[in-house]
Write an enzyme that holds these catalytic residues in place. Structure first.
Site, PDB file in Angstrom:
ATOM      1  N   SER A 108      20.483  -6.021 -33.000  1.00  0.00           N
ATOM      2  CA  SER A 108      20.802  -4.215 -32.875  1.00  0.00           C
ATOM      3  C   SER A 108      19.774  -3.640 -33.211  1.00  0.00           C
ATOM      4  O   SER A 108      18.856  -3.808 -34.166  1.00  0.00           O
ATOM      5  CB  SER A 108      21.985  -4.165 -33.678  1.00  0.00           C
ATOM      6  OG  SER A 108      22.358  -2.658 -33.707  1.00  0.00           O
ATOM      7  N   TYR A 122      26.371  -3.013 -42.439  1.00  0.00           N
ATOM      8  CA  TYR A 122      26.293  -3.559 -40.984  1.00  0.00           C
ATOM      9  C   TYR A 122      24.836  -3.756 -40.561  1.00  0.00           C
ATOM     10  O   TYR A 122      24.496  -4.748 -39.941  1.00  0.00           O
ATOM     11  CB  TYR A 122      26.766  -2.391 -40.151  1.00  0.00           C
ATOM     12  CG  TYR A 122      26.712  -2.858 -38.681  1.00  0.00           C
ATOM     13  CD1 TYR A 122      27.402  -3.861 -38.156  1.00  0.00           C
ATOM     14  CD2 TYR A 122      25.751  -2.313 -37.797  1.00  0.00           C
ATOM     15  CE1 TYR A 122      27.126  -4.478 -36.793  1.00  0.00           C
ATOM     16  CE2 TYR A 122      25.596  -2.703 -36.372  1.00  0.00           C
ATOM     17  CZ  TYR A 122      26.468  -3.518 -36.000  1.00  0.00           C
ATOM     18  OH  TYR A 122      26.112  -4.096 -34.799  1.00  0.00           O
TER      19      TYR A 122
END
Length: 323
Positions: free
Chosen positions: A129, A153
């Site tokens: 990501s 995250y």
């Protein structure tokens, strides 16, 4: 390169998620023999409600279960693995960091180790990501930037990314990594995300909620472009062993603030509703966007959809969904 995928046994983890559903659709269109790993039953996911799941072989279980993965890879003679399974919601990661680490980090090493121990595996694509970069000082992010996630995250994606690189460097595993912007598209049922949440609010005649102050800047990346990027990277990895261990950014390269994204949706939906800006977001990167120069130069990739194009298709999907 549709011939590449014809009858190719391909495992997709996270197949019932936003990107996974559209990736399965693309693989089936290309003629692949798709095996889906699914933990939970999600009957309203795009994968299930579209009937795509009926055209796949389904393995029920958790991505952290290495023995299950090895069995599936062996019994279905899988040659290509596209690993998307993850806990993807930033507020959930802030509230429940351990479950996020277990899935995003532990799940990734289980997939990589199962692939290392499976002799038929030819390509592995791991979904990292843009959050893996953390908050470097230089923008846009390029692939040589350090991975320095700080919040739960972001750290989970930095770790998963580094694990993939380690398996390529240490064991020669044919793995490559995607680092994409913020995905949006039909089928995202996580209503806390800005695109589906805004569209649902407008369809209900309610003011859309912005959790942040609206100034946060992101890459918004349409899900069908993402699915095409995954399949292209696997194809190129098959052609060029030098791509093992490499990461590629995929992005429209158009940084957009949250408020601008919401305003675009409101314009396309022809509504006078005003957003409810709450300024409550915490533990999130304020400004991030990617350079996709490497993907353009090395892979010959380019997106097919502008933000307006993608949002129009997304709005149409949710309009039909709620009808």
């Amino acid at each position: 390169m549709s011939a590449f995928w014809q009858d190719r046994s391909t495992l997709v983890t996270g197949a019932s998620g936003l990107v996974g559903s559209w990736l399965v659709r693309r693989l089936l269109d290309l003629g692949a023999d798709v095996v889906c790993l699914m933990r939970d039953s999600v009957p309203r996911s795009e994968l299930v409600r579209s009937g795509l799941v009926e055209r796949c072989r389904v393995v029920r279980g958790d991505v952290r279960d290495q023995a299950l993965l090895e069995r599936a890879l062996g019994e279905y003679e899988v040659r290509t693995v596209l690993h998307l399974a993850a806990q993807t919601i930033v507020p959930v990661a802030n509230r429940n960091p351990v479950s996020t680490f277990e899935t995003n980090v532990g799940g990734t090493w289980a997939v990589l180790e199962a692939c290392r121990r499976s002799p038929l595996i030819e390509q592995v694509v791991v979904a990292s990501s843009d959050k893996a970069y953390g908050s470097p000082d230089v923008l846009p992010y390029t692939e040589d930037a350090m991975l320095q996630g700080r919040f739960p995250y972001d750290v989970s994606k930095s770790c998963a990314d580094l694990l993939a690189q380690a398996y390529a460097a240490s064991y020669g595993l044919p793995v490559a990594i995607t680092r994409c912007g913020n995905f949006y598209g039909g089928g995202d049922l996580n209503w806390s995300r800005i695109v589906p949440g805004t569209i649902r609010s407008v369809l209900r005649g309610e003011r859309p909620v912005i959790r942040s102050d609206g100034t946060y800047v992101r890459d918004y990346f349409y899900v069908e472009d993402g699915a095409a990027a995954y399949t292209l990277l696997a194809e190129r990895l098959a052609e060029d062993p030098a791509l093992r261990g490499q990461a590629f950014n995929f992005s429209n390269e158009v940084p957009v603030s949250v408020l601008e994204a919401v305003s675009t949706i409101l314009r396309l939906m022809d509504t006078d509703l005003e957003p409810d800006v709450r300024g409550e977001a915490t533990n999130e990167i304020v400004v991030q966007y990617l350079s996709a120069q490497k993907a353009r130069d090395v892979l010959g990739w380019s997106p097919d959809f502008t933000l307006d194009d993608g949002l129009r298709r997304t709005i149409a999907w949710y309009t039909a969904y709620f009808a």
